[in-house]
Design a protein around this motif. Structure first.
Motif, PDB file in Angstrom:
ATOM      1  N   GLU A  51       0.822  -1.214   0.000  1.00  9.93           N
ATOM      2  CA  GLU A  51       0.000   0.000   0.000  1.00  9.93           C
ATOM      3  C   GLU A  51       0.855   1.263   0.000  1.00  9.93           C
ATOM      4  O   GLU A  51       0.533   2.257   0.656  1.00  9.93           O
ATOM      5  CB  GLU A  51      -0.963   0.001   1.190  1.00  9.93           C
ATOM      6  N   VAL A  52       1.958   1.207  -0.719  1.00  9.61           N
ATOM      7  CA  VAL A  52       2.814   2.380  -0.922  1.00  9.61           C
ATOM      8  C   VAL A  52       3.257   2.394  -2.383  1.00  9.61           C
ATOM      9  O   VAL A  52       3.262   1.354  -3.055  1.00  9.61           O
ATOM     10  CB  VAL A  52       4.061   2.362  -0.003  1.00  9.61           C
ATOM     11  N   SER A  53       3.638   3.564  -2.867  1.00  8.21           N
ATOM     12  CA  SER A  53       4.109   3.671  -4.245  1.00  8.21           C
ATOM     13  C   SER A  53       5.497   3.052  -4.382  1.00  8.21           C
ATOM     14  O   SER A  53       6.325   3.134  -3.476  1.00  8.21           O
ATOM     15  CB  SER A  53       4.149   5.138  -4.678  1.00  8.21           C
ATOM     16  N   GLU A  54       5.724   2.436  -5.526  1.00 10.54           N
ATOM     17  CA  GLU A  54       7.020   1.850  -5.847  1.00 10.54           C
ATOM     18  C   GLU A  54       7.726   2.715  -6.898  1.00 10.54           C
ATOM     19  O   GLU A  54       7.083   3.518  -7.587  1.00 10.54           O
ATOM     20  CB  GLU A  54       6.836   0.436  -6.400  1.00 10.54           C
ATOM     21  N   GLU A  55       9.031   2.545  -7.011  1.00  7.96           N
ATOM     22  CA  GLU A  55       9.818   3.266  -8.007  1.00  7.96           C
ATOM     23  C   GLU A  55      10.609   2.272  -8.853  1.00  7.96           C
ATOM     24  O   GLU A  55      11.109   1.275  -8.339  1.00  7.96           O
ATOM     25  CB  GLU A  55      10.800   4.238  -7.340  1.00  7.96           C
ATOM     26  N   ARG A  56      10.700   2.569 -10.137  1.00  7.42           N
ATOM     27  CA  ARG A  56      11.554   1.799 -11.033  1.00  7.42           C
ATOM     28  C   ARG A  56      12.302   2.774 -11.936  1.00  7.42           C
ATOM     29  O   ARG A  56      11.797   3.857 -12.248  1.00  7.42           O
ATOM     30  CB  ARG A  56      10.737   0.817 -11.880  1.00  7.42           C
ATOM     31  N   TYR A  57      13.498   2.366 -12.354  1.00  5.43           N
ATOM     32  CA  TYR A  57      14.362   3.258 -13.118  1.00  5.43           C
ATOM     33  C   TYR A  57      14.670   2.664 -14.494  1.00  5.43           C
ATOM     34  O   TYR A  57      14.552   1.461 -14.714  1.00  5.43           O
ATOM     35  CB  TYR A  57      15.668   3.507 -12.356  1.00  5.43           C
ATOM     36  N   HIS A  58      15.065   3.548 -15.405  1.00  4.49           N
ATOM     37  CA  HIS A  58      15.447   3.144 -16.766  1.00  4.49           C
ATOM     38  C   HIS A  58      14.301   2.403 -17.466  1.00  4.49           C
ATOM     39  O   HIS A  58      14.516   1.410 -18.156  1.00  4.49           O
ATOM     40  CB  HIS A  58      16.703   2.264 -16.743  1.00  4.49           C
ATOM     41  N   ILE A  59      13.078   2.886 -17.267  1.00  4.20           N
ATOM     42  CA  ILE A  59      11.896   2.318 -17.925  1.00  4.20           C
ATOM     43  C   ILE A  59      11.457   3.284 -19.020  1.00  4.20           C
ATOM     44  O   ILE A  59      11.255   4.470 -18.754  1.00  4.20           O
ATOM     45  CB  ILE A  59      10.737   2.112 -16.932  1.00  4.20           C
ATOM     46  N   ASN A  60      11.313   2.789 -20.245  1.00  2.00           N
ATOM     47  CA  ASN A  60      10.886   3.690 -21.317  1.00  2.00           C
ATOM     48  C   ASN A  60       9.368   3.669 -21.483  1.00  2.00           C
ATOM     49  O   ASN A  60       8.667   2.814 -20.938  1.00  2.00           O
ATOM     50  CB  ASN A  60      11.588   3.355 -22.639  1.00  2.00           C
ATOM     51  N   ARG A  61       8.870   4.620 -22.250  1.00  2.00           N
ATOM     52  CA  ARG A  61       7.424   4.741 -22.455  1.00  2.00           C
ATOM     53  C   ARG A  61       6.851   3.541 -23.211  1.00  2.00           C
ATOM     54  O   ARG A  61       5.694   3.171 -23.013  1.00  2.00           O
ATOM     55  CB  ARG A  61       7.112   6.036 -23.210  1.00  2.00           C
ATOM     56  N   ALA A  62       7.666   2.952 -24.086  1.00  2.83           N
ATOM     57  CA  ALA A  62       7.187   1.795 -24.850  1.00  2.83           C
ATOM     58  C   ALA A  62       6.813   0.644 -23.925  1.00  2.83           C
ATOM     59  O   ALA A  62       5.829  -0.070 -24.166  1.00  2.83           O
ATOM     60  CB  ALA A  62       8.254   1.350 -25.846  1.00  2.83           C
ATOM     61  N   ALA A  63       7.576   0.455 -22.860  1.00  3.25           N
ATOM     62  CA  ALA A  63       7.268  -0.614 -21.909  1.00  3.25           C
ATOM     63  C   ALA A  63       5.963  -0.325 -21.176  1.00  3.25           C
ATOM     64  O   ALA A  63       5.164  -1.238 -20.917  1.00  3.25           O
ATOM     65  CB  ALA A  63       8.414  -0.769 -20.914  1.00  3.25           C
ATOM     66  N   ILE A  64       5.736   0.942 -20.841  1.00  4.36           N
ATOM     67  CA  ILE A  64       4.483   1.314 -20.180  1.00  4.36           C
ATOM     68  C   ILE A  64       3.300   1.041 -21.102  1.00  4.36           C
ATOM     69  O   ILE A  64       2.286   0.461 -20.696  1.00  4.36           O
ATOM     70  CB  ILE A  64       4.524   2.795 -19.760  1.00  4.36           C
ATOM     71  N   GLU A  65       3.432   1.458 -22.356  1.00  3.30           N
ATOM     72  CA  GLU A  65       2.349   1.227 -23.313  1.00  3.30           C
ATOM     73  C   GLU A  65       2.105  -0.272 -23.514  1.00  3.30           C
ATOM     74  O   GLU A  65       0.965  -0.712 -23.690  1.00  3.30           O
ATOM     75  CB  GLU A  65       2.685   1.885 -24.652  1.00  3.30           C
ATOM     76  N   LYS A  66       3.173  -1.054 -23.476  1.00  3.91           N
ATOM     77  CA  LYS A  66       3.025  -2.500 -23.674  1.00  3.91           C
ATOM     78  C   LYS A  66       2.212  -3.122 -22.544  1.00  3.91           C
ATOM     79  O   LYS A  66       1.422  -4.052 -22.772  1.00  3.91           O
ATOM     80  CB  LYS A  66       4.406  -3.151 -23.775  1.00  3.91           C
ATOM     81  N   VAL A  67       2.376  -2.614 -21.326  1.00  3.81           N
ATOM     82  CA  VAL A  67       1.574  -3.108 -20.198  1.00  3.81           C
ATOM     83  C   VAL A  67       0.090  -2.917 -20.487  1.00  3.81           C
ATOM     84  O   VAL A  67      -0.722  -3.838 -20.331  1.00  3.81           O
ATOM     85  CB  VAL A  67       1.965  -2.380 -18.896  1.00  3.81           C
ATOM     86  N   PHE A  68      -0.271  -1.702 -20.927  1.00  7.44           N
ATOM     87  CA  PHE A  68      -1.687  -1.418 -21.178  1.00  7.44           C
ATOM     88  C   PHE A  68      -2.201  -2.173 -22.405  1.00  7.44           C
ATOM     89  O   PHE A  68      -3.336  -2.652 -22.420  1.00  7.44           O
ATOM     90  CB  PHE A  68      -1.893   0.087 -21.348  1.00  7.44           C
ATOM     91  N   ASN A  69      -1.379  -2.265 -23.432  1.00  9.35           N
ATOM     92  CA  ASN A  69      -1.813  -2.965 -24.643  1.00  9.35           C
ATOM     93  C   ASN A  69      -2.126  -4.429 -24.370  1.00  9.35           C
ATOM     94  O   ASN A  69      -3.028  -5.008 -24.979  1.00  9.35           O
ATOM     95  CB  ASN A  69      -0.742  -2.853 -25.726  1.00  9.35           C
TER      96      ASN A  69
END
Length: 256
Positions: A51-69
């Motif tokens: 129940e807390v926010s997490e952080e990740r580094y060196h993640i590009n936008r394409a990977a984020i879009e792939k999660v939603f797709n």
């Protein structure tokens, strides 16, 4: 920067290697994107558990879009800021997460600072409006030292029938700003919806906006549909503002 340098190197080597360098580049990029996607999903699991926010580094936008797709059960929404930070959120469903049930997730992508960029991940079981809204974005942005969001949230949902338009109205009413831009919804489609349901409506000049009232389920909603491109008339895309007014008219009649 690493992506651009790698792509440039692959292009320069494409001719002497008969294009093999480009094939290798896109193969490696896809591998990195998949790893980044797995990292984001793992962070979402941790965020739900702790129940807390997490952080990740060196993640590009394409990977984020792939999660939603791959895993979104509804179109993801995006809010951009004037400082380059981007907020993404939607409801996901993954067979190995939360028992295969739906969960809410929001990614906050911050641009590169020095040698790395950062993605902040917030997640919660089911449909959680604290995740699927911009309610806490202003305070979060202040805490991160980034600019506040600019403009309305954007939904790329499409309307194929009246039920879809009602869902968009509900979606707008549940957002903190009560307003969402729908670039795939046409002003004329909303007008047709109003006509078919014989709703009380007020039209403003120049195809600029319309205001109407509609019952959805047990409640009545006040709605303003604004044409984002009035010069296109009925073909212009729409922003919907919506607010719950009270019990539906049918319920009021039944209670008398």
């Amino acid at each position: 920067m690493f992506y651009l340098v790698s792509l440039l190197a692959a292009v320069l080597l494409a001719i002497p290697t008969w294009g093999c360098s480009l094939i290798v580049f896109f193969f490696v990029k896809n591998w990195f994107d998949n790893r980044a996607m797995s990292s984001l999903l793992g962070a979402a699991v941790m965020a739900m558990r702790n129940e807390v926010s997490e952080e990740r580094y060196h993640i590009n936008r394409a990977a984020i879009e792939k999660v939603f797709n791959r895993f979104a059960v509804e179109p993801r929404q995006i809010v951009n800021t004037d400082g380059g930070t981007t907020f993404y959120w939607s409801v996901l469903q993954h067979p190995m997460i939360h028992g295969g049930r739906e969960f809410s997730v929001r990614f906050v992508y911050t641009p590169r600072d020095g040698t790395r960029n950062t993605v902040f991940i917030k997640a919660a079981p089911g449909r959680d409006l604290s995740v699927l809204s911009v309610d806490d974005i202003a305070s979060l942005a202040s805490g991160l030292g980034i600019s506040a969001p600019m403009g309305n949230p954007v939904s790329h949902a499409r309307a194929t029938d009246d039920k879809d338009i009602k869902q968009m109205i509900l979606q707008a009413a549940q957002s903190s700003s009560r307003e969402i831009d729908f670039p795939n919804l046409r002003y004329g489609d909303v007008g047709d919806f109003v006509s078919r349901d014989e709703l009380g409506v007020e039209y403003f000049p120049g195809y600029s906006r319309m205001r109407f009232w509609v019952d959805i389920g047990e409640y009545s909603y006040s709605v303003v549909a604004t044409n984002l491109n009035p010069t296109a008339e009925d073909a212009g895309s729409v922003s919907i503002w919506s607010k719950q007014d009270g019990p539906a008219e049918g319920l009021n009649v039944a209670s008398r």
